[in-house]
Design an enzyme around this catalytic site. Structure first.
Site, PDB file in Angstrom:
ATOM      1  N   ASP A 118     -19.958  49.588   3.859  1.00 53.66           N
ATOM      2  CA  ASP A 118     -20.557  50.565   4.597  1.00 53.66           C
ATOM      3  C   ASP A 118     -21.376  50.236   5.750  1.00 53.66           C
ATOM      4  OD1 ASP A 118     -22.034  53.276   3.338  1.00 53.66           O
ATOM      5  OD2 ASP A 118     -23.376  52.121   4.461  1.00 53.66           O
ATOM      6  N   ILE A 119     -21.149  51.058   6.810  1.00 57.10           N
ATOM      7  CA  ILE A 119     -21.727  50.829   8.125  1.00 57.10           C
ATOM      8  C   ILE A 119     -23.137  51.066   8.143  1.00 57.10           C
ATOM      9  CG2 ILE A 119     -21.566  51.496  10.538  1.00 57.10           C
ATOM     10  CD1 ILE A 119     -18.975  52.313  10.401  1.00 57.10           C
ATOM     11  N   GLU A 133     -18.959  57.007   5.969  1.00 59.47           N
ATOM     12  CA  GLU A 133     -18.812  55.703   7.026  1.00 59.47           C
ATOM     13  C   GLU A 133     -18.602  54.370   5.869  1.00 59.47           C
ATOM     14  OE1 GLU A 133     -23.140  56.582   5.592  1.00 59.47           O
ATOM     15  OE2 GLU A 133     -21.386  57.626   5.983  1.00 59.47           O
TER      16      GLU A 133
END
Length: 526
Positions: A393-394, A436
């Protein structure tokens, strides 16, 4: 008087026995012609036997080649010319083949081959026989005079006619057998070619994974012909560039991408849409090879386009193995036929890939991820192997989107996706899970190996940066790792375990890797 008659009869009987022996010998030599490879040696034996029987000092056999209409001196004895050839016009050939009344003539009475016979005037030839079988011209037999320039008698000419017919049949049988052998060799070659192409096509026909397909294609081409190195490039029409997809041999000098306008070879292949060979110093186009082209393709190579119904998809580049002296016509023909099959397979794989990949990041879609993950779990359970899942996960992605816009957010997603693609093996599965979030499926990988991969990817993202419209963005991501069967025994549990571990990373400082606990440790905690 009776004694003289008895002597004459005895001489005639001896002559008949002699002729019978010669005919049997001619028959044996004729049979031998069809069994041995040294046709010229057996033909010379025929000639010597005939000349010795007739007591003639010199002679020769000319053979006619129907395709070129040329006549050549194939074997001779004491003629002024050792080699000689000339051309017959179609009218002469037809007249000679149609003439059925006579085949053996005195040279002075023969109305054909005037120029040829004039060139042998020093040999003072006596007779000439037209060698033919069923109105098919085979050639000519010429003989000189006997000792002291004595011509053949009428009986000897009659015998020469018989011998000529036998020689014609023997030569014709050999030529027919030679044609049959050559036809069989060509047929065997064609069967072998079809077999090679069938096996090569079978390798690629059912493969829908584009990368695996092109790797298989390079291996199949290596089975078709000997190559030192080779590569396949797919054309990206949107960016007018070529992407390196697979290679064989040394690839240290090969870039991942080549712009169309930077390479004369790529432009030629793209514009021509047909195969061509290039050899530096001999090929006219291009006259001089660009440094980049020489570095990528070498000094001598063949380029075969990958086409599907006229659409240019890419190309195959091949360098012949050292010592192979380039590619033969057979090699080129087989590679071109295989490239047709490859074009259809590549197009099918591209369409399939479009259906299962995200258009922006070029990573696999969520629905394909679920299908493949289930298959990989079943395979891991069957073979008692580990299977790792990494969730990514960004960090701070919503803030990035809000402050810099969705275009920048999309650029960040593409940037991270590219890092993930570079980090995985061919049989690993990089996925855009949603928004994301990303996922990596790593077959045959335990927790230690999966954490190492996740840490390597985390550092790659952390140490890289993205510049958009003059603004430099530093990016980081949080990771969660779970492993089948240590952390979970089914697909949903495996995903949940990695997801929980990933959120633990986010809640405890972000930009870190967290391994999900094993089922044993969870049971102990309970």
């Amino acid at each position: 008087m009776s004694e003289q008659m008895s002597d004459l009869e005895q001489k005639m009987q001896q002559q008949v026995l002699r002729y019978e022996y010669v005919l049997e010998a001619l028959s044996d030599i004729g049979d031998e012609l069809c069994r041995v490879s040294s046709f010229d040696a057996q033909l010379k034996s025929l000639l010597h036997l005939l000349l010795g029987t007739l007591g003639v000092r010199k002679g020769g056999i000319f053979l006619f080649e129907n395709y070129s209409k040329r006549v050549s001196l194939r074997c001779s004895w004491k003629l002024v010319h050792k080699t000689y050839d000339f051309e017959l016009n179609q009218e002469e050939v037809k007249t000679l083949e149609d003439e059925s009344a006579e085949i053996t003539y005195r040279v002075k009475d023969f109305t054909f081959l005037k120029s040829c016979l004039h060139d042998f005037v020093e040999d003072n030839l006596d007779c000439i026989s037209v060698l033919k079988v069923r109105e098919k011209l085979i050639g000519f037999l010429v003989v000189g005079h006997k000792l002291k320039e004595v011509p053949l008698t009428d009986k000897e000419m009659s015998f020469l006619k018989t011998l000529s017919r036998n020689i014609s049949v023997a030569i014709n049988n050999f030529l027919l057998l030679s044609e049959l052998r050559e036809a069989n060799v060509r047929l065997d070659e064609k069967i072998q070619e079809v077999s090679i192409l069938y096996q090569a096509s079978q390798m690629i026909s059912s493969e829908l994974q584009l990368q695996a397909l092109l790797d298989m294609a390079m291996s199949a081409i290596a089975e078709i012909t000997e190559i030192e190195r080779g590569s396949t490039w797919l054309y990206d029409e949107e960016h007018r560039s070529f992407n390196l997809m697979s290679h064989l041999g040394d690839a240290s000098e090969l870039p991942d991408t080549l712009a169309l306008e930077d390479s004369d070879i790529l432009q030629m292949s793209h514009d021509r849409k047909e195969s061509f060979e290039y050899e530096q110093g001999k090929s006219e186009q291009p006259a001089t090879l660009k440094r980049l082209d020489g570095k990528v393709f070498g000094a001598s190579f063949v380029v075969v386009p990958i086409l599907n119904q006229g659409e240019f998809l890419g190309l195959v580049h091949l360098c012949a193995a050292e010592g192979a002296n380039g590619f033969t016509n057979r090699d080129i023909r087989l590679i071109k036929v295989f490239a047709v099959q490859l074009g259809a397979a590549v197009k099918n794989a591209q369409l399939y890939e479009q259906a299962i990949t995200d258009g922006m990041t070029k990573l696999y879609l969520h629905r394909y991820f679920k299908q493949r993950l289930l298959d990989e779990i079943k395979r891991a359970a069957r073979f008692k192997r580990s299977l790792a899942l990494i969730m990514v996960d960004i960090d701070h992605f919503k803030s990035l989107n809000d402050n810099y816009g969705h275009q920048t957010g999309d650029d960040v997603l593409r940037h991270v996706a590219a890092i993930l693609r570079r980090a995985v093996r061919t049989h690993d599965l990089p996925v855009r899970y949603g928004g994301e979030e990303f996922a990596l499926v790593l077959p045959e990988t335990d927790m230690t190996g999966a954490v190492a991969v996740a840490e390597r990817v985390r550092r790659s993202i952390e140490n890289d940066y993205l510049e958009v419209t003059g603004v430099v963005h530093k990016i980081s991501a949080s990771f969660g790792v779970s492993v089948f069967p240590d952390c979970a025994d089914d697909m949903d549990s495996l995903i949940k375990a990695a997801d929980v571990a990933m959120y633990w990373s986010k809640e405890h400082g972000r930009n870190q890797v967290t391994a999900a606990p094993s089922r044993v440790s969870r049971e102990i905690d309970i």
